[in-house]
Every structure is written in C-alpha cells, then in structure tokens.
Design a protein around this motif. Structure first.
Motif, short mmCIF file in Angstrom:
data_model
loop_
_atom_site.label_atom_id
_atom_site.label_comp_id
_atom_site.label_asym_id
_atom_site.label_seq_id
_atom_site.Cartn_x
_atom_site.Cartn_y
_atom_site.Cartn_z
N ASN A 85 75.47 104.89 42.71
CA ASN A 85 74.62 104.26 41.70
C ASN A 85 75.37 103.25 40.82
O ASN A 85 74.96 102.95 39.71
CB ASN A 85 73.91 105.31 40.84
N THR A 86 76.49 102.74 41.34
CA THR A 86 77.25 101.71 40.64
C THR A 86 77.28 100.46 41.50
O THR A 86 77.69 100.51 42.67
CB THR A 86 78.68 102.18 40.35
N ARG A 106 81.86 96.09 37.50
CA ARG A 106 81.11 97.28 37.89
C ARG A 106 79.97 97.46 36.89
O ARG A 106 80.18 97.35 35.69
CB ARG A 106 81.98 98.54 37.86
N THR A 124 76.81 100.15 36.08
CA THR A 124 76.11 101.40 36.37
C THR A 124 74.61 101.10 36.35
O THR A 124 74.08 100.60 35.36
CB THR A 124 76.45 102.48 35.33
#
Length: 146
Positions: free
Chosen positions: A74-75, A106, A108
C-alpha cells in the motif's frame, strides 16, 4: 617547560565545528526549502475525487524511461535515475555536475486505494499517476457489550 592546556585549542576547535556546520547547511539545506536541483525528493500534489486519487510529481530533466513507479504494501514508490555519459574527447571542463542524478519518493496510499488499478503518464517533466478507489470492504458495525 611550557605545558599546553586542552582549553588553549578550544577556540580553534569551535571555529572548525562552525565551518563544518555551515558546509553541511549549504549542502543539505535547512529542511524548509522547496525541492530544487540536486535534492532527492520531487514535490507532489495529491488530489482526490469520488473515484480516484491523482498524484502529480514534478520530475524535470528525466524521461519516462528513467522513471520507475511501483506499489508495495500500500505504498506507492517513485524512483528515477539518470546517468550522463562522460565526454571522452578532450574537453577543458571548469565544472561538470551532470554526471548522475537520482530521486525517490514514497507515498502511503489511503486504505480505499485500489493498488491493482493504477496508471501513470509523463509529459514535459510532469509525472501523473492515477489510483482508483474501491468501496471499503466493511463499513463497520456496532458491537454489543456483554
């Protein structure tokens, strides 16, 4: 006999530390400057509507073949690397800074992001990524206390 005290060299030691901190601040910045040449994270805009999330990242100087976009746990990851070939002919460079450039970021993703439905496009140094949204699996429910 002349004894040297450790305190005698303290002033020069503080001057040396001050110069090192100034050099580090010049190199790394204070942390509040916007992204610029030589920094390793692109600035992004993240927007949402009822159906998708849109991430727009400025990545000037990179082509789409220099960039990788992928999702893990989920990143969302954006990575770019570019190497310039060194000129082999005789050249009298005064300064040469364009040999290597890389960046990464990155992000999230929210829990309702559909990591199986992501697309990306690149135009004029701007990377646009769209991530579809899904309905939450469970909207929640009341739990009775015994």
């Amino acid at each position: 006999m002349d004894r040297q005290s450790p305190l005698d060299s303290m002033e020069s030691w503080f001057e040396q530390m001050s110069k090192q901190f100034e050099t580090a601040a010049d190199r790394w910045g204070t942390g509040i400057e916007p992204w610029g040449e030589g920094m390793d994270q692109p600035r992004i805009d993240l927007a949402e509507d009822g159906e998708q999330y849109t991430i727009v990242a400025d990545i000037p100087g990179f082509g789409k073949d220099d960039i990788e976009v992928y999702v893990t746990d989920n990143t969302l990851a954006i990575e770019a690397e570019q190497r310039e070939e060194m000129v082999t002919e005789e050249a009298n460079y005064i300064q040469q800074e364009r040999t290597h450039q890389s960046l990464s970021r990155r992000i999230t993703l929210p829990s309702d992001a559909d990591t199986d439905d992501i697309s990306a496009s690149m135009a004029d140094g701007v990377l646009t990524i769209t991530v579809a949204r899904v309905e939450p699996l469970d909207s929640g429910h009341q739990i009775d206390i015994e």
